[in-house]
Design a protein around this motif. Structure first.
Motif, PDB file in Angstrom:
ATOM      1  N   THR A 648       0.767  -1.383  -0.400  1.00 33.85           N
ATOM      2  CA  THR A 648      -0.150   0.026   0.072  1.00 33.85           C
ATOM      3  C   THR A 648       0.740   1.066   0.497  1.00 33.85           C
ATOM      4  O   THR A 648       0.444   2.429  -0.781  1.00 33.85           O
ATOM      5  CB  THR A 648      -1.034   0.259   0.832  1.00 33.85           C
ATOM      6  N   LYS A 649       2.133   1.105   0.659  1.00 35.76           N
ATOM      7  CA  LYS A 649       3.090   2.805   1.034  1.00 35.76           C
ATOM      8  C   LYS A 649       3.555   2.632  -0.678  1.00 35.76           C
ATOM      9  O   LYS A 649       3.475   3.849  -1.005  1.00 35.76           O
ATOM     10  CB  LYS A 649       4.082   2.337   1.871  1.00 35.76           C
ATOM     11  N   PHE A 650       3.941   1.884  -1.158  1.00 37.26           N
ATOM     12  CA  PHE A 650       4.691   1.954  -2.375  1.00 37.26           C
ATOM     13  C   PHE A 650       3.784   2.430  -3.262  1.00 37.26           C
ATOM     14  O   PHE A 650       4.026   3.316  -4.420  1.00 37.26           O
ATOM     15  CB  PHE A 650       5.230   0.618  -2.824  1.00 37.26           C
ATOM     16  N   PHE A 651       2.332   1.769  -3.820  1.00 41.13           N
ATOM     17  CA  PHE A 651       1.459   2.560  -4.969  1.00 41.13           C
ATOM     18  C   PHE A 651       0.873   3.653  -4.449  1.00 41.13           C
ATOM     19  O   PHE A 651       0.344   4.268  -4.997  1.00 41.13           O
ATOM     20  CB  PHE A 651       0.249   0.923  -4.276  1.00 41.13           C
ATOM     21  N   ASP A 652       0.844   4.072  -2.508  1.00 44.56           N
ATOM     22  CA  ASP A 652       0.747   5.678  -2.753  1.00 44.56           C
ATOM     23  C   ASP A 652       1.498   6.006  -3.477  1.00 44.56           C
ATOM     24  O   ASP A 652       0.904   7.904  -3.864  1.00 44.56           O
ATOM     25  CB  ASP A 652       0.179   5.836  -1.782  1.00 44.56           C
ATOM     26  N   VAL A 653       2.466   5.503  -3.177  1.00 47.24           N
ATOM     27  CA  VAL A 653       4.094   6.918  -3.589  1.00 47.24           C
ATOM     28  C   VAL A 653       4.054   6.943  -4.885  1.00 47.24           C
ATOM     29  O   VAL A 653       3.903   7.860  -5.976  1.00 47.24           O
ATOM     30  CB  VAL A 653       5.383   6.644  -3.577  1.00 47.24           C
ATOM     31  N   SER A 654       3.356   5.650  -6.012  1.00 48.18           N
ATOM     32  CA  SER A 654       3.820   5.470  -7.215  1.00 48.18           C
ATOM     33  C   SER A 654       2.367   6.127  -7.718  1.00 48.18           C
ATOM     34  O   SER A 654       2.355   7.606  -8.613  1.00 48.18           O
ATOM     35  CB  SER A 654       3.219   4.470  -7.751  1.00 48.18           C
TER      36      SER A 654
END
Length: 971
Positions: A648-654
């Motif tokens: 979720t954290k990585f997807f949010d950055v993207s």
């Protein structure tokens, strides 16, 4: 001592940067002091600080930046800064003059002067511009004069009237300047073979003007005497020139003595001009006497002229006049020898000096052939003479200017062997190498195969670096060699990228050549780093090493070099940003995404803190690339992660990167649509269908004409299909139906297959059949026009159109479509058998039943079952048996009902009840068999079927019906 002073200055600078001066003027003065001491790093820092403190003084800052870059030889950057000065600014004239100063071509300088004088028109000259303005007038006038535009040159001199009153330039001095300039211009015209007759009247007027200047015995009067002789010579009255100089001779001699006593030399003595013009007068009298056959008189005058020329050449410092005097000495010497047999003897040293000076004069006059001869003879007279290296330096220039490259190279080799530490040796080698390099694209290899301009230039550069590694031009030379080798490797790399790999042996050779060229280039760049790490070339070498290792796929090494290059660049620039970005790219290639993301995060921080940079397209491009790459890296990290929270954290950055991109560049039709598409897809990947649908819709609204905008409509409908929101999917696809002809085939096939139901059209789900049919019609249309469309795809479209017609109860149309797959191409063998052949027979029979054509339906089903058995396509076989039994049952007569029973029993006996697909057919056969038993009154068989059914299907869907079956409730 000087180094100590510079050190102390640097120490003071480092302290003073912690505080500021009171005014812009005081800080500018401090900056110029830094420039004078060549402390460029401190100058750049001072400029940066001034830019922040005095942002309202942009034009003054542009001027200071221009001066700073010009001082370092960065002329392109200097021109960019200076050209930004506003035309309405008081700094505009200063900026133009600086631009003129760094412009190398004559036309560019002329254009600059035109702009300058236009800017100064009808304006008082500022006090701080007096000297520069006066110099501009003289230089522009000289440019005009040199091209023969004498009248315009004289007009330009009138700009002196703009200057405020200056005691050093009274009316007499100004008049003298005008007269001198005019006479020099006419002389230059005559030297170039031009006609001076049109200026005769102006020369006579000049004589009158000069005669008004000699009444007062001062320096102006002395120069006026000399210019009077000059004017008389131009008028063809040499006797008048001699007479006027006799008149003022005593005065001129005493003035020279006074000047020499005051200055220690006679360099500024008017007697220099006087002696030259009296020599000119004697020369003209000699020519006139010789033409009148007065040989003795002519010889006497020639002898007098050479004496005077020699006096000027030997007794005064270098100037245009002394250069001309040296030439005249050599000319008259030849005349005396050829015409009168009189040998003029000079000492060998004096002879050498004369040829040397004359050769330099010929070189300045672009008479290269004569210049090279004189200079070479001068050097050959005495090779121990101190000016030999200089003489040979000018000789090499003369030679290569007229294409005598072999001789020029021989001169450089001689200098290298005999004067390896002399600056003129270094200059000779560098100049010739630079000339060969510059011309290598235009000069083909020498016909005698002696000269190869490019390789010889590289060899000269190499020798130059070897004997003068500390020379100012050594870094540039080393870079030229390295760049040449780098370009060879890059060409091989591009060739490999474009190769279709049809010839593996050629590809292997190219790859080996690329590795060799890059290896040599890398060693050269390493040498530059070791020797010139603080030069611009040393900085560039880091970047080049990054690129070389990138192309060799040594991504770890490449990333390190790009990072070093980024750190070495002290000021913010596009190059600095590019290196950091490339370091991130290369780190990503070796799956070091966290390190890459750190680099990209730093870049975003730079862009956030330097918003004005994003006004420029080049910086925008790197901002966009940074956002896109950071988003892509985080998507990869999300895929690699096993923790839900991390994903979720990585997807949010993207997602955030994509949103910044779309918000910052909403008008970018090339990239923003793709970014919005990625955003929507990423939301779907995260399971957030609502936001995915919202971004698809937004993309379609904002960019309807782009390929992404058009594709978003399809993806929106596809998403609804995946969510089984068929009404919304149908609405989305209905809006696209007019674009079906341009839609990709794979998209059409997706829509064309979204209709589900059994043979009788029960349990129907999916997209509106009208839309499905339209998609299949388009597929079929393409199949007819394009031979590349596979027959399987065409048959599939026909089959699905038939399905749609059947669902819409257009049974006749459906039968026609199914006939296309069954009657027109009946199966002869397995190779020609349509994939949809048996399914089409089943659907055709169902349509025939719907139109009460029972016999035809039965015939179709018998055709189906006769071509199959329980081992080939068992589901289709048993479905055919079931449909045939049901058809017979529906026909109603006792005989037909009896014929249905064997088909039902066949299914009950042989079908595999463990197979989920066959189980449904078996259950249906049990029920229909039970109905048939009741109809024919076979109660024993009915009970057996009912009992077996309830045993096999204890929770069957026909339990209630089969238990309640009696002859009374069968219709």
């Amino acid at each position: 001592m000087k180094k100590f002073i510079v050190f102390i200055l640097a120490m003071n600078i480092s302290v003073s940067f912690g505080q500021h001066f009171d005014t812009f003027e005081s800080e500018s003065l401090f900056l110029r002091r830094l420039n004078e001491e060549r402390l460029h790093d401190f100058s750049e820092l001072q400029l940066s600080l001034m830019s922040k403190r005095f942002s309202n003084k942009s034009d003054l800052l542009y001027l200071l930046y221009g001066e700073f870059y010009a001082l370092q030889g960065q002329y392109d950057r200097a021109k960019i800064s200076l050209s930004k000065i506003s035309q309405s600014s008081s700094q505009y004239p200063h900026g133009i003059l600086k631009l003129i100063d760094i412009t190398r071509n004559t036309e560019g300088k002329k254009d600059g002067y035109v702009k300058y004088f236009h800017a100064m028109k009808d304006k008082p000259v500022p006090i701080d511009l007096n000297d520069a303005h006066r110099n501009a007038i003289l230089l522009y006038s000289k440019l005009l004069s040199d091209e023969g535009n004498i009248n315009k040159a004289l007009e330009t001199l009138k700009y002196f009237d703009q200057l405020p009153h200056d005691e050093s330039l009274d009316d007499r001095k100004f008049k003298l300047i005008q007269c001198q300039f005019f006479l020099n211009s006419v002389s230059n015209l005559a030297d170039k073979g031009g006609l001076i007759h049109p200026y005769k009247n102006q020369i006579e007027t000049t004589v009158n003007d000069l005669e008004t200047l000699v009444w007062k015995l001062d320096n102006t009067a002395a120069k006026a005497y000399a210019e009077l002789a000059h004017a008389y010579n131009l008028l063809g009255k040499p006797e008048n020139a001699v007479e006027i100089l006799k008149t003022g001779g005593d005065f001129l001699f005493k003035l020279e003595q006074a000047i020499t006593k005051k200055n220690g030399d006679a360099a500024r003595s008017p007697l220099k001009l006087a002696n030259f013009y009296i020599a000119e007068a004697f020369f003209k009298l000699a020519e006139k006497s010789f033409s009148d056959s007065k040989s003795e008189t002519a010889e006497d005058y020639y002898s007098k002229s050479i004496t005077k020329y020699n006096d000027v050449a030997n007794n005064y410092y270098d100037s245009t006049i002394t250069s001309k005097a040296f030439l005249k000495v050599t000319e008259v010497k030849v005349i005396l020898e050829d015409k009168f047999g009189k040998k003029v003897q000079f000492s060998s040293n004096q002879e050498q000096v004369i040829k040397f000076k004359a050769g330099k004069s010929k070189l300045q006059a672009k008479e290269y052939q004569t210049a090279s001869t004189l200079l070479l003879e001068s050097a050959a007279t005495d090779l121990s003479w101190v000016f030999v290296p200089e003489s040979l330096f000018y000789a090499s220039i003369s030679c290569y200017k007229i294409g005598r490259l072999i001789e020029a190279m021989a001169i450089c080799q001689f200098l290298q062997d005999n004067f390896p530490k002399n600056d003129f040796t270094h200059k000779s080698m560098y100049n010739l190498a630079a000339h060969l390099w510059k011309q290598s694209g235009n000069l083909s290899k020498d016909k005698l195969l002696v000269i190869d301009p490019k390789s010889d230039a590289i060899e000269l550069f190499s020798q130059f670096i070897r004997i003068a590694p500390q020379h100012a031009n050594a870094p540039k030379s080393a870079m030229i060699i390295a760049e040449a080798q780098y370009e060879l490797g890059r060409k091989q790399y591009l060739r490999l990228m474009e190769s279709d790999s049809d010839n593996p042996s050629n590809e292997k050779v190219s790859r080996e050549k690329m590795h060799y060229d890059f290896d040599v280039a890398a060693r050269l760049y390493d040498f530059i780093l070791q020797k010139y790490s603080d030069n611009a070339e040393g900085v560039k070498a880091l970047s080049r090493l990054g690129w070389i290792n990138m192309m060799l796929r040594k991504h770890e090494v490449s990333a390190n070099y790009f990072l070093k290059h980024h750190n070495k660049l002290s000021t913010m620039s596009l190059e600095k940003i590019a290196s950091k970005y490339l370091a991130a790219v290369e780190s990503g290639k070796i799956k070091k995404f966290n390190r890459a993301n750190d680099h990209l995060g730093e870049l975003l921080h730079v862009f956030d803190n330097n918003a004005p940079l994003l006004k420029f397209e080049s910086y925008q491009n790197y901002h966009k690339r940074t956002l896109d790459l950071l988003a892509s890296n985080n998507e990869i990290l999300a895929e690699l992660s096993h923790e839900v929270n991390d994903k979720t954290k990585f997807f949010d950055v993207s997602i955030n990167c994509y949103k910044i991109f779309a918000g910052r560049y909403p008008g970018d039709r090339k990239q923003t649509p793709n970014i919005m598409l990625k955003t929507a897809k990423l939301y779907l990947k995260m399971g957030d269908h609502d936001n995915g649908i919202r971004w698809f819709a937004k993309l379609g609204q904002n960019f309807p004409d782009t390929s992404e905008g058009k594709h978003s409509g399809f993806l929106l409908g596809k998403t609804y299909c995946e969510l089984e929101l068929w009404d919304k999917a149908s609405f989305s696809f209905s809006k696209l139906s007019s674009n079906f002809p341009s839609m990709p085939l794979e998209n059409l096939r997706f829509i064309a297959g979204k209709l589900f139901g059994d043979i009788d059209g029960k349990n129907l789900t999916g997209i509106d059949p009208k839309i499905v049919m339209a998609a299949n019609e388009e597929i079929l249309s393409r199949g007819k026009s394009k031979k590349t469309t596979k027959s399987f795809v065409k048959e599939q479209a026909v089959y699905r159109i038939g399905q749609c017609e059947m669902v819409m109860q257009n049974y006749k149309n459906a039968i026609t479509r199914f006939n296309e797959l069954t009657i027109s191409n009946p199966p002869k063998n397995k190779k020609t058998l349509s994939y949809y052949y048996f399914d089409a027979l089943l659907y055709k029979a169902a349509c025939l039943k719907k139109t009460k054509q029972y016999q035809d339906a039965l015939t179709t089903l018998i055709q189906l079952t006769s071509q199959l058995n329980k081992n080939t396509y068992p589901e289709k076989y048993y479905n055919g048996l079931l449909a045939a039994g049901e058809t017979l049952l529906e026909m109603g007569d006792l005989e037909s009902v009896k014929k249905s029973m064997p088909r039902f029993l066949n299914i009950m006996t042989f079908a595999d009840i463990q197979n989920s697909h066959q189980r449904d057919i078996i259950e249906q056969a049990y029920f229909q068999g039970a109905v048939a038993c009741i109809k024919i009154g076979d109660n024993i068989q009915f009970e057996r079927i009912r009992k077996n059914y309830l045993t096999a299907f204890p929770e069957g869907k026909f339990n209630q019906e089969i238990n309640s079956l009696t002859s009374g409730n069968i219709q």
